[in-house]
Design a protein around this motif. Structure first.
Motif, PDB file in Angstrom:
ATOM      1  N   ASN A 124      -7.058  -9.796 -12.401  1.00  0.00           N
ATOM      2  CA  ASN A 124      -6.867 -10.644 -11.222  1.00  0.00           C
ATOM      3  C   ASN A 124      -5.447 -11.188 -11.112  1.00  0.00           C
ATOM      4  O   ASN A 124      -5.066 -11.715 -10.075  1.00  0.00           O
ATOM      5  CB  ASN A 124      -7.868 -11.802 -11.231  1.00  0.00           C
ATOM      6  CG  ASN A 124      -9.293 -11.319 -11.109  1.00  0.00           C
ATOM      7  OD1 ASN A 124      -9.557 -10.142 -10.910  1.00  0.00           O
ATOM      8  ND2 ASN A 124     -10.231 -12.237 -11.225  1.00  0.00           N
ATOM      9  N   LEU A 125      -4.671 -11.073 -12.192  1.00  0.00           N
ATOM     10  CA  LEU A 125      -3.278 -11.536 -12.202  1.00  0.00           C
ATOM     11  C   LEU A 125      -2.308 -10.361 -12.194  1.00  0.00           C
ATOM     12  O   LEU A 125      -1.145 -10.500 -12.579  1.00  0.00           O
ATOM     13  CB  LEU A 125      -3.030 -12.396 -13.448  1.00  0.00           C
ATOM     14  CG  LEU A 125      -3.941 -13.611 -13.610  1.00  0.00           C
ATOM     15  CD1 LEU A 125      -3.707 -14.288 -14.947  1.00  0.00           C
ATOM     16  CD2 LEU A 125      -3.744 -14.585 -12.464  1.00  0.00           C
ATOM     17  N   SER A 126      -2.757  -9.222 -11.739  1.00  0.00           N
ATOM     18  CA  SER A 126      -1.936  -8.009 -11.782  1.00  0.00           C
ATOM     19  C   SER A 126      -0.611  -8.159 -11.045  1.00  0.00           C
ATOM     20  O   SER A 126       0.416  -7.644 -11.482  1.00  0.00           O
ATOM     21  CB  SER A 126      -2.710  -6.821 -11.209  1.00  0.00           C
ATOM     22  OG  SER A 126      -3.822  -6.517 -12.008  1.00  0.00           O
ATOM     23  N   GLY A 127      -0.607  -8.836  -9.916  1.00  0.00           N
ATOM     24  CA  GLY A 127       0.632  -9.019  -9.163  1.00  0.00           C
ATOM     25  C   GLY A 127       1.665  -9.789  -9.955  1.00  0.00           C
ATOM     26  O   GLY A 127       2.838  -9.416  -9.993  1.00  0.00           O
TER      27      GLY A 127
ATOM     28  N   ASN B  96      -9.723  -8.184  -6.455  1.00  0.00           N
ATOM     29  CA  ASN B  96      -8.838  -9.324  -6.718  1.00  0.00           C
ATOM     30  C   ASN B  96      -7.494  -8.929  -7.324  1.00  0.00           C
ATOM     31  O   ASN B  96      -6.486  -9.583  -7.069  1.00  0.00           O
ATOM     32  CB  ASN B  96      -9.547 -10.353  -7.591  1.00  0.00           C
ATOM     33  CG  ASN B  96     -10.645 -11.064  -6.835  1.00  0.00           C
ATOM     34  OD1 ASN B  96     -10.548 -11.292  -5.636  1.00  0.00           O
ATOM     35  ND2 ASN B  96     -11.718 -11.401  -7.528  1.00  0.00           N
ATOM     36  N   GLY B  97      -7.458  -7.884  -8.123  1.00  0.00           N
ATOM     37  CA  GLY B  97      -6.183  -7.415  -8.660  1.00  0.00           C
ATOM     38  C   GLY B  97      -5.267  -6.906  -7.560  1.00  0.00           C
ATOM     39  O   GLY B  97      -4.065  -7.211  -7.526  1.00  0.00           O
ATOM     40  N   LEU B  98      -5.827  -6.128  -6.625  1.00  0.00           N
ATOM     41  CA  LEU B  98      -5.037  -5.631  -5.489  1.00  0.00           C
ATOM     42  C   LEU B  98      -4.621  -6.768  -4.568  1.00  0.00           C
ATOM     43  O   LEU B  98      -3.514  -6.771  -4.025  1.00  0.00           O
ATOM     44  CB  LEU B  98      -5.829  -4.584  -4.708  1.00  0.00           C
ATOM     45  CG  LEU B  98      -6.164  -3.283  -5.435  1.00  0.00           C
ATOM     46  CD1 LEU B  98      -6.972  -2.362  -4.534  1.00  0.00           C
ATOM     47  CD2 LEU B  98      -4.913  -2.576  -5.945  1.00  0.00           C
ATOM     48  N   LYS B  99      -5.511  -7.760  -4.401  1.00  0.00           N
ATOM     49  CA  LYS B  99      -5.169  -8.929  -3.575  1.00  0.00           C
ATOM     50  C   LYS B  99      -3.951  -9.643  -4.143  1.00  0.00           C
ATOM     51  O   LYS B  99      -3.054 -10.050  -3.403  1.00  0.00           O
ATOM     52  CB  LYS B  99      -6.343  -9.912  -3.517  1.00  0.00           C
ATOM     53  CG  LYS B  99      -7.446  -9.531  -2.593  1.00  0.00           C
ATOM     54  CD  LYS B  99      -8.506 -10.645  -2.627  1.00  0.00           C
ATOM     55  CE  LYS B  99      -9.759 -10.249  -1.894  1.00  0.00           C
ATOM     56  NZ  LYS B  99     -10.819 -11.287  -2.021  1.00  0.00           N
ATOM     57  N   ASP B 100      -3.918  -9.806  -5.470  1.00  0.00           N
ATOM     58  CA  ASP B 100      -2.795 -10.499  -6.099  1.00  0.00           C
ATOM     59  C   ASP B 100      -1.501  -9.702  -5.929  1.00  0.00           C
ATOM     60  O   ASP B 100      -0.443 -10.279  -5.661  1.00  0.00           O
ATOM     61  CB  ASP B 100      -3.090 -10.750  -7.584  1.00  0.00           C
ATOM     62  CG  ASP B 100      -2.122 -11.747  -8.202  1.00  0.00           C
ATOM     63  OD1 ASP B 100      -1.895 -12.819  -7.600  1.00  0.00           O
ATOM     64  OD2 ASP B 100      -1.574 -11.445  -9.279  1.00  0.00           O
TER      65      ASP B 100
END
Length: 193
Positions: free
Chosen positions: A81-84, A127-131
């Motif tokens: 979820n914090l990928s960005g 959520n990873g892509l969202k970040d």
């Protein structure tokens, strides 16, 4: 004019493929880490010499492997979820001419189905892509690896499902059929070595 080694590396790259997942070894072979699994399979297929990943100088939570004009980034040092937060600063250092592909798990696709979606396509609640989208914008491809979905839509059931490990028969599909499809899609789009 003096050209640094880093500048030469950046100019020679055409594509960066980033696999996202949760920290390993704790979440190794889990459905949520299908992106990391596929990245490793792509690396094995494209680099038969088994060139190892090495930690990135700018962020040791991310490992890299360069194959010709292709850079593979393995982002499992932080939660998906914090990928960005983890990968976008590295992407910025690569410059604007590099095409980016994020390899990720996809609940809405059956196990083993692979889909390459263009920049600007929906992140489908991932959520990873969202970040990544929040921190980088929409200018990246999405290589979705189908993990299927449980019949029960309860959030706790879904969370347990994505964090569970692939059973052997599903893993075999990913390692054979999905890999072939992923390679074909990346080559067709001009996104592989």
């Amino acid at each position: 004019m003096i050209t640094s080694k880093y500048t030469i590396l950046r100019r020679s790259l055409s594509t960066c493929i980033t696999g996202i997942g949760n920290p390993e070894p704790q979440y190794a072979m889990s459905r949520h880490n299908a992106g990391l699994l596929m990245l490793d399979l792509l690396k094995q297929q494209l680099q038969p010499e088994r060139k190892a990943y090495v930690p990135c100088n700018a962020n040791p939570k991310v490992k890299k492997c360069q194959i010709d004009r292709l850079l593979l980034l393995r982002a499992d040092g932080d939660y998906i979820n914090l990928s960005g937060r983890t990968v976008v600063p590295l992407w910025h250092k690569l410059g604007s001419n590099v095409k980016h592909v994020v390899v990720h798990d996809e609940l809405s696709l059956p196990v083993g189905k692979v889909q390459l979606r263009n920049p600007g396509a929906s992140v489908r609640g991932h959520n990873g892509l969202k970040d990544i989208k929040t921190r980088y914008g929409d200018a990246f491809y999405r290589l979705a690896i189908g993990i299927g979905r449980p019949d029960d839509r309860d959030p706790n059931v879904v969370a347990n499902y994505v964090l569970s490990r692939f059973p052997p028969h599903e893993l075999a599909v990913i390692e054979s059929d999905s890999l072939v499809l992923a390679l074909r899609l990346l080559q067709k789009a001009g996104l592989s070595a």
